[in-house]
Design a protein around this motif. Structure first.
Motif, PDB file in Angstrom:
ATOM      1  N   TYR A  17       0.842  -1.204   0.000  1.00 49.19           N
ATOM      2  CA  TYR A  17       0.000   0.000   0.000  1.00 49.19           C
ATOM      3  C   TYR A  17       0.874   1.250   0.000  1.00 49.19           C
ATOM      4  O   TYR A  17       1.997   1.217   0.499  1.00 49.19           O
ATOM      5  CB  TYR A  17      -0.852   0.072   1.281  1.00 49.19           C
ATOM      6  CG  TYR A  17      -1.743  -1.112   1.493  1.00 49.19           C
ATOM      7  CD1 TYR A  17      -2.937  -1.240   0.794  1.00 49.19           C
ATOM      8  CD2 TYR A  17      -1.384  -2.105   2.411  1.00 49.19           C
ATOM      9  CE1 TYR A  17      -3.761  -2.345   0.998  1.00 49.19           C
ATOM     10  CE2 TYR A  17      -2.208  -3.211   2.611  1.00 49.19           C
ATOM     11  CZ  TYR A  17      -3.388  -3.321   1.902  1.00 49.19           C
ATOM     12  OH  TYR A  17      -4.190  -4.409   2.104  1.00 49.19           O
ATOM     13  N   ILE A  18       0.293   2.328  -0.499  1.00 52.21           N
ATOM     14  CA  ILE A  18       0.892   3.638  -0.224  1.00 52.21           C
ATOM     15  C   ILE A  18       0.178   4.101   1.036  1.00 52.21           C
ATOM     16  O   ILE A  18      -0.920   4.656   0.993  1.00 52.21           O
ATOM     17  CB  ILE A  18       0.703   4.590  -1.414  1.00 52.21           C
ATOM     18  CG1 ILE A  18       1.448   4.002  -2.612  1.00 52.21           C
ATOM     19  CG2 ILE A  18       1.201   5.994  -1.065  1.00 52.21           C
ATOM     20  CD1 ILE A  18       1.328   4.789  -3.876  1.00 52.21           C
ATOM     21  N   ALA A 345      -7.051   2.275  -5.286  1.00 57.54           N
ATOM     22  CA  ALA A 345      -5.712   2.355  -5.890  1.00 57.54           C
ATOM     23  C   ALA A 345      -4.630   2.099  -4.822  1.00 57.54           C
ATOM     24  O   ALA A 345      -3.454   2.425  -5.024  1.00 57.54           O
ATOM     25  CB  ALA A 345      -5.517   3.724  -6.524  1.00 57.54           C
ATOM     26  N   ILE A 347      -4.147   3.548  -2.034  1.00 52.99           N
ATOM     27  CA  ILE A 347      -3.638   4.757  -1.359  1.00 52.99           C
ATOM     28  C   ILE A 347      -4.485   4.949  -0.111  1.00 52.99           C
ATOM     29  O   ILE A 347      -5.693   5.176  -0.200  1.00 52.99           O
ATOM     30  CB  ILE A 347      -3.737   5.980  -2.287  1.00 52.99           C
ATOM     31  CG1 ILE A 347      -2.824   5.719  -3.483  1.00 52.99           C
ATOM     32  CG2 ILE A 347      -3.356   7.268  -1.557  1.00 52.99           C
ATOM     33  CD1 ILE A 347      -3.130   6.583  -4.646  1.00 52.99           C
ATOM     34  N   ASN A 364       7.318   5.693   4.232  1.00 57.84           N
ATOM     35  CA  ASN A 364       6.983   6.207   2.900  1.00 57.84           C
ATOM     36  C   ASN A 364       8.221   6.788   2.215  1.00 57.84           C
ATOM     37  O   ASN A 364       9.180   7.185   2.877  1.00 57.84           O
ATOM     38  CB  ASN A 364       5.904   7.297   2.989  1.00 57.84           C
ATOM     39  CG  ASN A 364       4.561   6.733   3.440  1.00 57.84           C
ATOM     40  OD1 ASN A 364       4.089   7.043   4.522  1.00 57.84           O
ATOM     41  ND2 ASN A 364       3.968   5.906   2.613  1.00 57.84           N
ATOM     42  N   ASP A 367       8.678   8.367  -3.945  1.00 54.96           N
ATOM     43  CA  ASP A 367       7.938   7.640  -4.991  1.00 54.96           C
ATOM     44  C   ASP A 367       6.475   7.467  -4.595  1.00 54.96           C
ATOM     45  O   ASP A 367       5.582   7.571  -5.427  1.00 54.96           O
ATOM     46  CB  ASP A 367       8.527   6.226  -5.156  1.00 54.96           C
ATOM     47  CG  ASP A 367       9.543   6.190  -6.270  1.00 54.96           C
ATOM     48  OD1 ASP A 367       9.743   7.244  -6.910  1.00 54.96           O
ATOM     49  OD2 ASP A 367      10.123   5.104  -6.476  1.00 54.96           O
ATOM     50  N   ASP A 368       6.258   7.145  -3.316  1.00 51.63           N
ATOM     51  CA  ASP A 368       4.885   6.995  -2.811  1.00 51.63           C
ATOM     52  C   ASP A 368       4.098   8.281  -3.050  1.00 51.63           C
ATOM     53  O   ASP A 368       2.940   8.256  -3.479  1.00 51.63           O
ATOM     54  CB  ASP A 368       4.875   6.727  -1.287  1.00 51.63           C
ATOM     55  CG  ASP A 368       5.265   5.303  -0.938  1.00 51.63           C
ATOM     56  OD1 ASP A 368       5.424   4.498  -1.868  1.00 51.63           O
ATOM     57  OD2 ASP A 368       5.414   5.011   0.265  1.00 51.63           O
ATOM     58  N   ASP A 370       4.675  10.670  -5.214  1.00 57.01           N
ATOM     59  CA  ASP A 370       4.452  10.918  -6.645  1.00 57.01           C
ATOM     60  C   ASP A 370       3.358   9.999  -7.196  1.00 57.01           C
ATOM     61  O   ASP A 370       2.508  10.434  -7.967  1.00 57.01           O
ATOM     62  CB  ASP A 370       5.760  10.733  -7.429  1.00 57.01           C
ATOM     63  CG  ASP A 370       6.793  11.783  -7.018  1.00 57.01           C
ATOM     64  OD1 ASP A 370       6.392  12.776  -6.363  1.00 57.01           O
ATOM     65  OD2 ASP A 370       7.987  11.602  -7.324  1.00 57.01           O
ATOM     66  N   GLN A 371       3.383   8.745  -6.763  1.00 56.11           N
ATOM     67  CA  GLN A 371       2.332   7.809  -7.223  1.00 56.11           C
ATOM     68  C   GLN A 371       0.959   8.240  -6.710  1.00 56.11           C
ATOM     69  O   GLN A 371      -0.028   8.167  -7.437  1.00 56.11           O
ATOM     70  CB  GLN A 371       2.623   6.411  -6.700  1.00 56.11           C
ATOM     71  CG  GLN A 371       3.661   5.666  -7.530  1.00 56.11           C
ATOM     72  CD  GLN A 371       3.793   4.224  -7.024  1.00 56.11           C
ATOM     73  OE1 GLN A 371       2.808   3.510  -6.877  1.00 56.11           O
ATOM     74  NE2 GLN A 371       5.000   3.810  -6.748  1.00 56.11           N
ATOM     75  N   ALA A 372       0.922   8.688  -5.461  1.00 54.61           N
ATOM     76  CA  ALA A 372      -0.358   9.139  -4.900  1.00 54.61           C
ATOM     77  C   ALA A 372      -0.860  10.361  -5.676  1.00 54.61           C
ATOM     78  O   ALA A 372      -2.047  10.432  -6.027  1.00 54.61           O
ATOM     79  CB  ALA A 372      -0.194   9.474  -3.416  1.00 54.61           C
ATOM     80  N   SER A 374      -0.241  11.152  -8.757  1.00 53.79           N
ATOM     81  CA  SER A 374      -0.720  10.732 -10.093  1.00 53.79           C
ATOM     82  C   SER A 374      -2.115  10.126  -9.983  1.00 53.79           C
ATOM     83  O   SER A 374      -2.983  10.397 -10.815  1.00 53.79           O
ATOM     84  CB  SER A 374       0.186   9.662 -10.701  1.00 53.79           C
ATOM     85  OG  SER A 374       1.473  10.136 -10.818  1.00 53.79           O
ATOM     86  N   ALA A 375      -2.308   9.299  -8.951  1.00 54.43           N
ATOM     87  CA  ALA A 375      -3.630   8.672  -8.782  1.00 54.43           C
ATOM     88  C   ALA A 375      -4.696   9.727  -8.475  1.00 54.43           C
ATOM     89  O   ALA A 375      -5.830   9.641  -8.968  1.00 54.43           O
ATOM     90  CB  ALA A 375      -3.565   7.632  -7.672  1.00 54.43           C
TER      91      ALA A 375
END
Ligand SMILES: Cc1ncc(COP(=O)(O)O)c(C=O)c1O
Length: 380
Positions: A17-18, A345, A347, A364, A367-368, A370-372, A374-375
């Motif tokens: 998970y993020i 997703a 998050i 965390n 990257d976490d 940035d991915q969050a 984007s989502a």
């Protein structure tokens, strides 16, 4: 690029998970969780053969010592019980602000920070004074300080606000309280493990925390620092552990220990204290300063990204008044739906009223974040 400080070996769910929900429940230190299970199994299999009467006397001592390091106090000044709420309640009844005096807090504080004091005030007739937040749920520290006057008995704050992550300058409010003859009492459940706490340099009179959020420990354990003066009061909650020799069992008198241990009062899920100790010592070895730097870097990146996406950020803008917790509204979005979409997703954040609270921690990475982001962008 900022890597995790706490590895996935220690926090396994961080690879699935993020996980940005420490302000609700932090990921548990895996070894700490294991120690708790082992303790429980040994008790189930061998009872007092595994957990002796001497063990029952000493089983909280290591957590007293870890909490002392965490707060820059001595182990003598620390009590352990099952949660922040029970420790704060015991303290509130020990202090018992009288009629004619007032208790100053913020309207955005957590109920468990202030309800114990409200209950005592209901009994004695003391007044509650509230600093009110603006539309971004921010408390103006000047307005908060202005509420303190010669009749103030207690300034009671959560060092970090549960919703917005607003961080208060403890020295400022301890100084302001002392200048008027009041004490400053702090709930550190949202701050211990994510920001340094120094009872010596800030001068606060009491600090209480639970362990299952930023301290990466279990439910069922809390600890409290109390000043030497508060170690002379009669605790509000007492039981067989309150006596200086708990195995003495003579019920017709009660002599308290000459230490904060007088606020320890009864049986608890002792194994949780062993797990909380493992987690706290792990954070202390990393140093809380390093964790705070790491978390601030991540949350600053999150704030910037959310702003670019048009989110409405809550809480103060000044970095000195911010912690790792980031709260945001998403105008035009159904916030409950939106939180569910993020969860799908993987998050993990908290839905609170009309906002979402993100609380990244040492497990965390950038990257976490940035991915969050984007989502979130995709979901918007
Ligand atoms: C500031 C604060 N204090 C206390 C608590 C909860 O108290 P307890 O762990 O005693 O139930 C929370 C939980 O969200 C909190 O945010």
């Amino acid at each position: 690029m900022v890597s995790r400080l706490g590895s996935v070996d220690i926090f396994p769910p961080a690879q699935d998970y993020i996980y940005m929900d420490a302000a609700s429940v932090g990921l548990s230190h895996a070894k700490g969780a294991e120690v708790i299970s082992e303790w429980q199994r040994a008790l189930a299999e061998r009872g007092t053969v595994a957990f002796t009467e001497q063990d029952e006397v000493e089983c909280l001592d290591n957590l007293n010592s870890a909490a002392a390091k965490l707060f820059n106090a001595t182990a003598q000044d620390i009590a352990v019980a099952s949660s922040e709420t029970v420790l704060m309640a015991s303290l509130a009844w020990a202090v018992m602000p009288e009629a004619g005096s007032n208790i100053v807090s913020t309207a955005t504080t957590h109920p468990s920070t202030i309800y114990p004091w409200m209950r005592v005030a209901e009994h004695t007739g003391a007044e509650l004074r509230w600093a009110r937040a603006n539309s971004a749920l921010t408390i103006d520290p000047d307005q908060l300080e202005d509420l303190i006057d010669d009749n103030t008995s207690v300034v009671c704050l959560s060092q970090v606000e549960w919703g917005t992550g607003q961080l208060f300058d403890l020295k400022r409010f301890a100084d302001a309280a002392h200048a008027r003859g009041a004490i400053c009492v702090v709930d550190a459940t949202q701050s211990a493990g994510q920001v340094p706490i120094d009872v010596g340099s800030t001068g606060v009179d009491a600090v209480a925390t639970s362990t299952y959020k930023w301290l990466c420990g279990p439910f069922g354990t809390g600890m409290m620092y109390v000043s030497p003066e508060l170690q002379t009061r009669s605790p509000g909650i007492v039981g067989w552990r309150s006596h200086r020799d708990m195995w003495d069992f003579q019920a017709d008198r009660l002599e308290y220990p000459d230490s904060a241990k007088r606020y320890e009062f009864g049986t608890m899920a002792y194994g949780t204290a062993l797990g909380a100790t493992v987690a706290a010592n792990y954070l202390l070895d990393l140093t809380i300063e390093r964790i705070a730097d790491h978390n601030r870097t991540l949350s600053a990146r999150l704030v910037e990204g959310l702003r670019e996406l048009g989110a409405e950020l809550l809480g103060p803008e000044e970095p000195a008044q911010r912690s790792a917790t980031v709260a945001a509204r998403f105008p035009g979005k159904d916030v409950a739906d939106f939180t569910r979409t993020l969860k799908q997703a993987d998050i993990i954040a908290s839905l609170r009223r009309d906002f979402i609270r993100f609380s990244p921690h040492l497990y965390n990475s950038s990257d976490d974040i940035d991915q969050a982001l984007s989502a979130i962008k995709a979901a918007l």
